[in-house]
Design a protein around this motif. Sequence first.
Motif, PDB file in Angstrom:
ATOM      1  N   VAL A 169       0.838  -1.203   0.000  1.00 54.21           N
ATOM      2  CA  VAL A 169       0.000   0.000   0.000  1.00 54.21           C
ATOM      3  C   VAL A 169       0.870   1.249   0.000  1.00 54.21           C
ATOM      4  O   VAL A 169       0.657   2.188  -0.785  1.00 54.21           O
ATOM      5  N   PHE A 170       1.876   1.287   0.877  1.00 55.00           N
ATOM      6  CA  PHE A 170       2.757   2.444   0.935  1.00 55.00           C
ATOM      7  C   PHE A 170       3.748   2.443  -0.223  1.00 55.00           C
ATOM      8  O   PHE A 170       4.065   3.495  -0.792  1.00 55.00           O
ATOM      9  N   GLN A 171       4.247   1.270  -0.588  1.00 51.78           N
ATOM     10  CA  GLN A 171       5.290   1.185  -1.600  1.00 51.78           C
ATOM     11  C   GLN A 171       4.842   1.722  -2.950  1.00 51.78           C
ATOM     12  O   GLN A 171       5.611   2.388  -3.656  1.00 51.78           O
ATOM     13  N   PHE A 172       3.592   1.445  -3.323  1.00 47.77           N
ATOM     14  CA  PHE A 172       3.119   1.837  -4.650  1.00 47.77           C
ATOM     15  C   PHE A 172       2.078   2.953  -4.607  1.00 47.77           C
ATOM     16  O   PHE A 172       1.531   3.322  -5.655  1.00 47.77           O
ATOM     17  N   ASN A 230       1.901   9.813   6.719  1.00 48.47           N
ATOM     18  CA  ASN A 230       2.641   9.404   7.913  1.00 48.47           C
ATOM     19  C   ASN A 230       1.980   9.917   9.178  1.00 48.47           C
ATOM     20  O   ASN A 230       1.925   9.222  10.199  1.00 48.47           O
ATOM     21  N   LEU A 231       1.456  11.155   9.122  1.00 46.81           N
ATOM     22  CA  LEU A 231       0.790  11.728  10.294  1.00 46.81           C
ATOM     23  C   LEU A 231      -0.478  10.955  10.629  1.00 46.81           C
ATOM     24  O   LEU A 231      -0.716  10.581  11.788  1.00 46.81           O
ATOM     25  N   VAL A 232      -1.300  10.684   9.614  1.00 44.76           N
ATOM     26  CA  VAL A 232      -2.542   9.944   9.834  1.00 44.76           C
ATOM     27  C   VAL A 232      -2.241   8.538  10.347  1.00 44.76           C
ATOM     28  O   VAL A 232      -2.890   8.047  11.280  1.00 44.76           O
ATOM     29  N   ALA A 233      -1.245   7.873   9.736  1.00 43.94           N
ATOM     30  CA  ALA A 233      -0.904   6.518  10.166  1.00 43.94           C
ATOM     31  C   ALA A 233      -0.427   6.503  11.611  1.00 43.94           C
ATOM     32  O   ALA A 233      -0.791   5.615  12.393  1.00 43.94           O
ATOM     33  N   GLY A 234       0.381   7.503  11.985  1.00 44.32           N
ATOM     34  CA  GLY A 234       0.880   7.548  13.358  1.00 44.32           C
ATOM     35  C   GLY A 234      -0.219   7.778  14.378  1.00 44.32           C
ATOM     36  O   GLY A 234      -0.307   7.090  15.391  1.00 44.32           O
ATOM     37  N   LEU A 265      -9.378  -2.050   4.279  1.00 42.33           N
ATOM     38  CA  LEU A 265      -8.335  -1.799   3.295  1.00 42.33           C
ATOM     39  C   LEU A 265      -8.675  -2.426   1.941  1.00 42.33           C
ATOM     40  O   LEU A 265      -8.459  -1.810   0.884  1.00 42.33           O
ATOM     41  N   ILE A 266      -9.196  -3.634   1.957  1.00 37.47           N
ATOM     42  CA  ILE A 266      -9.573  -4.300   0.708  1.00 37.47           C
ATOM     43  C   ILE A 266     -10.688  -3.516   0.009  1.00 37.47           C
ATOM     44  O   ILE A 266     -10.648  -3.298  -1.210  1.00 37.47           O
ATOM     45  N   ALA A 267     -11.682  -3.097   0.791  1.00 35.60           N
ATOM     46  CA  ALA A 267     -12.796  -2.340   0.210  1.00 35.60           C
ATOM     47  C   ALA A 267     -12.314  -1.018  -0.383  1.00 35.60           C
ATOM     48  O   ALA A 267     -12.734  -0.622  -1.494  1.00 35.60           O
ATOM     49  N   VAL A 268     -11.428  -0.320   0.297  1.00 38.20           N
ATOM     50  CA  VAL A 268     -10.927   0.963  -0.207  1.00 38.20           C
ATOM     51  C   VAL A 268     -10.051   0.747  -1.435  1.00 38.20           C
ATOM     52  O   VAL A 268     -10.079   1.548  -2.381  1.00 38.20           O
ATOM     53  N   ALA A 269      -9.262  -0.336  -1.439  1.00 33.92           N
ATOM     54  CA  ALA A 269      -8.433  -0.628  -2.611  1.00 33.92           C
ATOM     55  C   ALA A 269      -9.286  -0.841  -3.848  1.00 33.92           C
ATOM     56  O   ALA A 269      -8.972  -0.343  -4.940  1.00 33.92           O
ATOM     57  N   VAL A 270     -10.391  -1.555  -3.707  1.00 33.85           N
ATOM     58  CA  VAL A 270     -11.311  -1.751  -4.827  1.00 33.85           C
ATOM     59  C   VAL A 270     -11.916  -0.415  -5.250  1.00 33.85           C
ATOM     60  O   VAL A 270     -12.088  -0.143  -6.446  1.00 33.85           O
ATOM     61  N   ALA A 271     -12.212   0.449  -4.278  1.00 35.60           N
ATOM     62  CA  ALA A 271     -12.757   1.772  -4.601  1.00 35.60           C
ATOM     63  C   ALA A 271     -11.747   2.606  -5.384  1.00 35.60           C
ATOM     64  O   ALA A 271     -12.128   3.362  -6.293  1.00 35.60           O
ATOM     65  N   VAL A 272     -10.452   2.489  -5.057  1.00 36.52           N
ATOM     66  CA  VAL A 272      -9.419   3.192  -5.823  1.00 36.52           C
ATOM     67  C   VAL A 272      -9.446   2.746  -7.281  1.00 36.52           C
ATOM     68  O   VAL A 272      -9.336   3.567  -8.209  1.00 36.52           O
ATOM     69  N   PHE A 273      -9.604   1.446  -7.499  1.00 42.71           N
ATOM     70  CA  PHE A 273      -9.663   0.926  -8.862  1.00 42.71           C
ATOM     71  C   PHE A 273     -10.896   1.452  -9.602  1.00 42.71           C
ATOM     72  O   PHE A 273     -10.801   1.917 -10.737  1.00 42.71           O
ATOM     73  N   CYS A 325      -4.293   4.742   4.675  1.00 38.43           N
ATOM     74  CA  CYS A 325      -3.205   5.007   5.619  1.00 38.43           C
ATOM     75  C   CYS A 325      -3.671   4.883   7.069  1.00 38.43           C
ATOM     76  O   CYS A 325      -2.905   4.488   7.950  1.00 38.43           O
ATOM     77  N   ALA A 326      -4.936   5.214   7.307  1.00 39.27           N
ATOM     78  CA  ALA A 326      -5.465   5.160   8.673  1.00 39.27           C
ATOM     79  C   ALA A 326      -5.553   3.744   9.212  1.00 39.27           C
ATOM     80  O   ALA A 326      -5.623   3.547  10.433  1.00 39.27           O
ATOM     81  N   PHE A 327      -5.532   2.738   8.316  1.00 37.26           N
ATOM     82  CA  PHE A 327      -5.688   1.361   8.770  1.00 37.26           C
ATOM     83  C   PHE A 327      -4.447   0.500   8.535  1.00 37.26           C
ATOM     84  O   PHE A 327      -4.416  -0.648   8.983  1.00 37.26           O
TER      85      PHE A 327
END
Length: 441
Positions: free
Chosen positions: A266-269, A293-297, A323-331, A349-351
């Motif tokens: 998720v972060f790498q790409f 980074n701020l949200v994740a922290g 995360l899976i649901a949001v990833a599909v939404a990005v697509f 990032c929040a999750f």
Amino acid sequence: MPDAAPPADRRARRRRILGWAMWDPGTQPFNSVITTFVFSVYIVSDSFGSNDHTSTSLSWTMALAGLCIALLAPVVGQWADRSGRRLGTLKWLTWALALMSGCLFFIQARASYLLLGLVLLGIGTVISDVASALYNGLLDEVAGGGKVGRISGFGWGLGYMGGIIALLVIYVAWIQPDVGWFGVTATNGMNIRVSMLFCAAWIVLLTLPTFIILRDRPRTGITAGTGLVGAYRRLGRSVAGLWRTHRGIVVFLIASALFRDGLNGVFQFGGPIAKQTFGFTSAQVLVFGIAANLVAGVSTIGFGLLDDRIGPRRVIIGSLVILIAVAVAVFVLHNGGPIVFWVLGMAMCAFVGPAQSASRSYLARACPKQMQGEVFGLYATTGKAVSFLAPLLFGLFITAGRMIGGGDNNQYWGILGIAVVLLAGLLAMIPVKDVAAPALH
């Protein structure tokens, strides 16, 4: 129980903890600046070739690097343990990481430099992850007293802070202004390249406390190295023994290896997708990285409190589902422009952080005290065992998207590859039993 140690011993222990924790923010620029939000975005830009070509080249590089990490991490870790040179090995790997970061200065914004840039990035990634495995292995030794989770979180928090500060400095100094510090401009990628020198200097300077304060402890009964095959035999025996006595921990290690690779993806790409699919500029990607980074922290700290209430297993499963649901939404919403990615990217990032933190929390609670060193070593090793999977599927899905839809802007298909890895981790996590209460240490 109150700490009965003399004040001098407590001060020495706190000093060691601080020395250990400083390595995380010290090396964080390689993760946050180089592999995620700055150099990886630079290397997939139009200057180096077509969109799909640069993105797939990056994914194959990271997949190959992940395979090398899976092969090398157990060997290096076992050799360092047997020789009693864990800290010395970590020091040389850290300096090599700084060297690789500095060498990225020579990658000019031309297509002829794509291969060299990817080779340096891949080598640096291998060094970084092998060093991280050694660093994580020092946690139990430094913490003591059953405070692994607390001290682990302290190092993790410093790491996020280091990433935010490094990104801010680079943004203010070289990315945002037309003419940055020392007269640096964006001509031929010079602002990005100078940022790589900054990262190299940062790594050397901020990790100095680690190597000044900490020392390798004398080892007895040191045996000769056994090579790659022998290292994996030892690893197999450890896993087999754990399977016989604590099978649930082995199941969790397998599940966490899968979903942690997806979380890293998720972060790498995220940066390349933001730039190539959603139209972010390099400066906007960097600002996004600071916010990420701020949200994740912050979310990691907040979910840490929820972890104590509902248990780490529920935090992990809930985070993966979202995360899976949001990833599909990005697509699905890939044509929505920057505002869509800001919303969906921040949600992801929040999750990510809570799932990573809860994973370590689960193991700290489930693991018997006398087995912490061994099990956390396996946790580090298994976490690298499939580290090629998310990059590989990211590239395969981009290739599939190009075959299905044609054109040269199919990076958003890669998010589905990451979602598949997260889904595999989720399915493997479902049979894992919860831990009702923290282990008594």
